[in-house]
Design a protein around this motif. Sequence first.
Motif, short mmCIF file in Angstrom:
data_model
loop_
_atom_site.label_atom_id
_atom_site.label_comp_id
_atom_site.label_asym_id
_atom_site.label_seq_id
_atom_site.Cartn_x
_atom_site.Cartn_y
_atom_site.Cartn_z
N ILE A 25 17.24 -39.33 26.59
CA ILE A 25 17.59 -40.67 27.11
C ILE A 25 18.60 -41.33 26.18
N GLU A 26 18.34 -41.23 24.87
CA GLU A 26 19.27 -41.82 23.91
C GLU A 26 20.63 -41.11 23.95
N LEU A 27 20.62 -39.81 24.14
CA LEU A 27 21.89 -39.07 24.25
C LEU A 27 22.63 -39.44 25.52
N PHE A 28 21.91 -39.68 26.60
CA PHE A 28 22.53 -40.14 27.85
C PHE A 28 23.16 -41.51 27.65
N LEU A 29 22.47 -42.40 26.94
CA LEU A 29 23.03 -43.73 26.68
C LEU A 29 24.26 -43.62 25.77
N SER A 50 23.63 -40.67 34.44
CA SER A 50 22.19 -40.44 34.55
C SER A 50 21.76 -39.24 33.74
N CYS A 51 20.46 -39.12 33.54
CA CYS A 51 19.86 -37.91 32.99
C CYS A 51 18.46 -37.76 33.59
N LYS A 52 17.93 -36.54 33.54
CA LYS A 52 16.59 -36.27 34.05
C LYS A 52 15.75 -35.66 32.93
N THR A 53 14.52 -36.16 32.80
CA THR A 53 13.61 -35.68 31.77
C THR A 53 12.24 -35.39 32.38
N ILE A 54 11.43 -34.69 31.63
CA ILE A 54 10.05 -34.43 32.05
C ILE A 54 9.14 -35.42 31.32
N GLU A 55 8.37 -36.16 32.10
CA GLU A 55 7.49 -37.19 31.55
C GLU A 55 6.07 -36.97 32.09
N GLU A 63 2.83 -33.48 34.46
CA GLU A 63 4.23 -33.59 34.06
C GLU A 63 5.10 -33.69 35.30
N VAL A 64 5.99 -34.69 35.32
CA VAL A 64 6.86 -34.93 36.47
C VAL A 64 8.28 -35.15 35.99
N GLU A 65 9.24 -34.89 36.87
CA GLU A 65 10.64 -35.13 36.53
C GLU A 65 10.98 -36.58 36.84
N PHE A 136 21.16 -31.51 38.72
CA PHE A 136 21.56 -31.36 37.32
C PHE A 136 20.87 -32.37 36.41
N LYS A 137 20.66 -31.95 35.17
CA LYS A 137 19.94 -32.81 34.22
C LYS A 137 20.78 -33.99 33.76
N HIS A 138 22.09 -33.80 33.66
CA HIS A 138 22.98 -34.88 33.22
C HIS A 138 24.15 -34.98 34.19
N ILE A 139 24.42 -36.21 34.67
CA ILE A 139 25.46 -36.41 35.67
C ILE A 139 26.31 -37.63 35.31
N ASP A 140 27.63 -37.49 35.47
CA ASP A 140 28.56 -38.61 35.32
C ASP A 140 29.23 -38.89 36.66
N HIS A 141 29.21 -40.15 37.07
CA HIS A 141 30.02 -40.59 38.21
C HIS A 141 31.03 -41.57 37.65
#
Length: 698
Positions: A25-29, A50-55, A63-65, A136-141
């Motif tokens: 999350i910090e890397l996405f920010l 955006s980014c997607k993580t497992i929480e 565990e969910v995405e 995808f885990k990390h996306i830029d628009h």
Amino acid sequence: MKTTFQHVNYYWDKKKEKDLKNDQIELFLYRSNILGKDLRITNYGGGNTSCKTIEKDPLTNEEVEVMWVKGSGGDIGTLTRQGIAGLYTKRLRDLKKVYKGLHDEDRMVSLFNHCIYDLNSKAPSIDTPLHGLLPFKHIDHLHPDALIAIAAAKDGEKIVKEIWGDTMGWVPWQRPGFDLALQLEKCLNDNPGIRGIVLGSHGLFTWGDTSYECYINSLEVIETASEYIHQKIKKNNTVFGGEKIQSLSKKERLEKAALLAPVLRGLCSSENQMIGHFTDNDAVMEFINSNDLLRLAPMGTSCPDHFLRTKIQPLVLDLETNEDISNTGDIVKKLTPSFEKYRQEYKEYYEQCKHKNSPAMRDPNPVIIIYPGIGMFSFAKNKQTARVASEFYINAINVMKGAEAISEYTSLPRQEAFDIEYWLLEEAKLQRMPKEKPLSRKIALVTGAGGGIGKAIADKLVKEGANVIFADIVENRLREATKSYNKDIGSYILCDVTKEEDIKNALNKTCLDYGGIDIVIHSAGLAISNPIEQTSREDWDTLQNVLVKGQFELIKQAVSVMRKQQLGGNIVSIASKNGLVSGPNNVGYGTAKAAQQHMVRLLAAELAKDKIRVNTVNPDGVIIGSKIWEGDWAEGRAKTYGIDVKDLPAHYAKRNLLNEIIYPEDIANGVFALVAILHKSTGNSINVDGGMASAFVR
């Protein structure tokens, strides 16, 4: 991986990445913030990431995405944890089961709230499903100028194929929403292995397995597009059909812009008072001086993020570069028909495109105003919005330049543009905006603002929403006074009020920075306390020059600007109780303060027809925080009363009826009352002295 680029900035810091310890999350920010630093990649408020993580699900412990995405109304360049939304990815994708088609778009946005994982989430934006339906885990628009130039070109899809072959997808123009997300998903399913998708007339989607891979992918795609356009421009030699007119010199442009800005501000403020911004950078001048200006400008912009902030098209002024614009009456008379025509055409656009449930028509005045040979003005509700509108139109210029170089520029159809501009969801976003502050849309110049009473006044005006120019004769004080403000809020200028040229420069800066002026506070001053036999001619002249002549020249020049705007105005003189009371050993200072007070009354009577109010605030005994008490004045007053300098605050507090110490902030509150509350007060004096019976005006 490649880390050197010609057309975009590479900001990734491997040490910073290590410090973030693989916190996705910090890397996405972090990725978002460095992408937002480069205006060629995306403007303020534009694009999303955006980014997607497992929480761990707090209800099931499973565990969910979770997808973390920029929230509604945010800016990737300044994005923080508080500005993102966290949603269950599966629930978001399950919305496909209940989606009923294009007519159902607005309802879908409300359903995003049922997908929230993080209860501290920012409201999800309309673009949320565009990220959620991609795997995808990390996306830029993003909205890079180069990609939008290709996306807005007449044969954009063909050009994408020419540049990237089968490695990039293409989705034709469609309004953002759930269906566009479905189109992105389909494009990926039909073209597995692609590295990104170009959205027609809109922007770019890119992705990666890690934040860094996503960042590099975005930069590489933008670099490739930028280089392709660069080579086409280089080959074509001419841009925008070549130069039609030549710019005036930089100095002449700024002088003319300062002269014209208040006139334009007045004309733009027929419904709501506006704040202005001026730019004459190379990209602007190349476009507005070109043969193609009058062909391209009326077409309007293509990217929704552009025209939402700039309106569908600019107003091009019918003024010659060397035309005399010094006569306000003549220039207003000449420009008024152009503004009336623009407003009428905007009303026709609204009437032709509106739906039964469309929001009421918004302000029909132009946001972007072009003066060929001089520069570009923008006007909006505040400085930041006006500046950002200018930046977005520069992006639109870059898009037109690129599209024309590689093919032919196309803009969105008017109905499509209207449906974005008057989208009910966009209206709801506007309605959620915070209430404007009392002095929002006001521009102030405060003399003596380097410290003491002047700084307290300037700070108060800023706090209440005004844009403020701090003026003083000591630069280090000004730097210190304004260090906590960005230039969208407050800036400074050196100004000696005894010099006409300094006052002119201060007002020119105010007009160039903000478009005009509404509030003038004459707080510059000094104090000399001596009996008559010890009062020199030099002391007398100094007091008269700063307090009286300075006030006269400041008001004289400021009134000229206010009359150009035809919006009224507020002038406040910071005088003194000593202008009302015959105190001992004070002939020079007391006389000058009395002159200030009577000048206010005279000008209040003269300027009322212009709706310019002129008032006085009379302080007394402002010792703590006041610059004039740091020198001989304090010693002189202490000697007069037979006390030590350190005992002056208590002495002055005891002599007023309320037994109160008077602070610079108390004077600032008096000024605020006159300019923001007492709208029907002019020629008035407010004593802020704790109650001095000898200074009662009646």
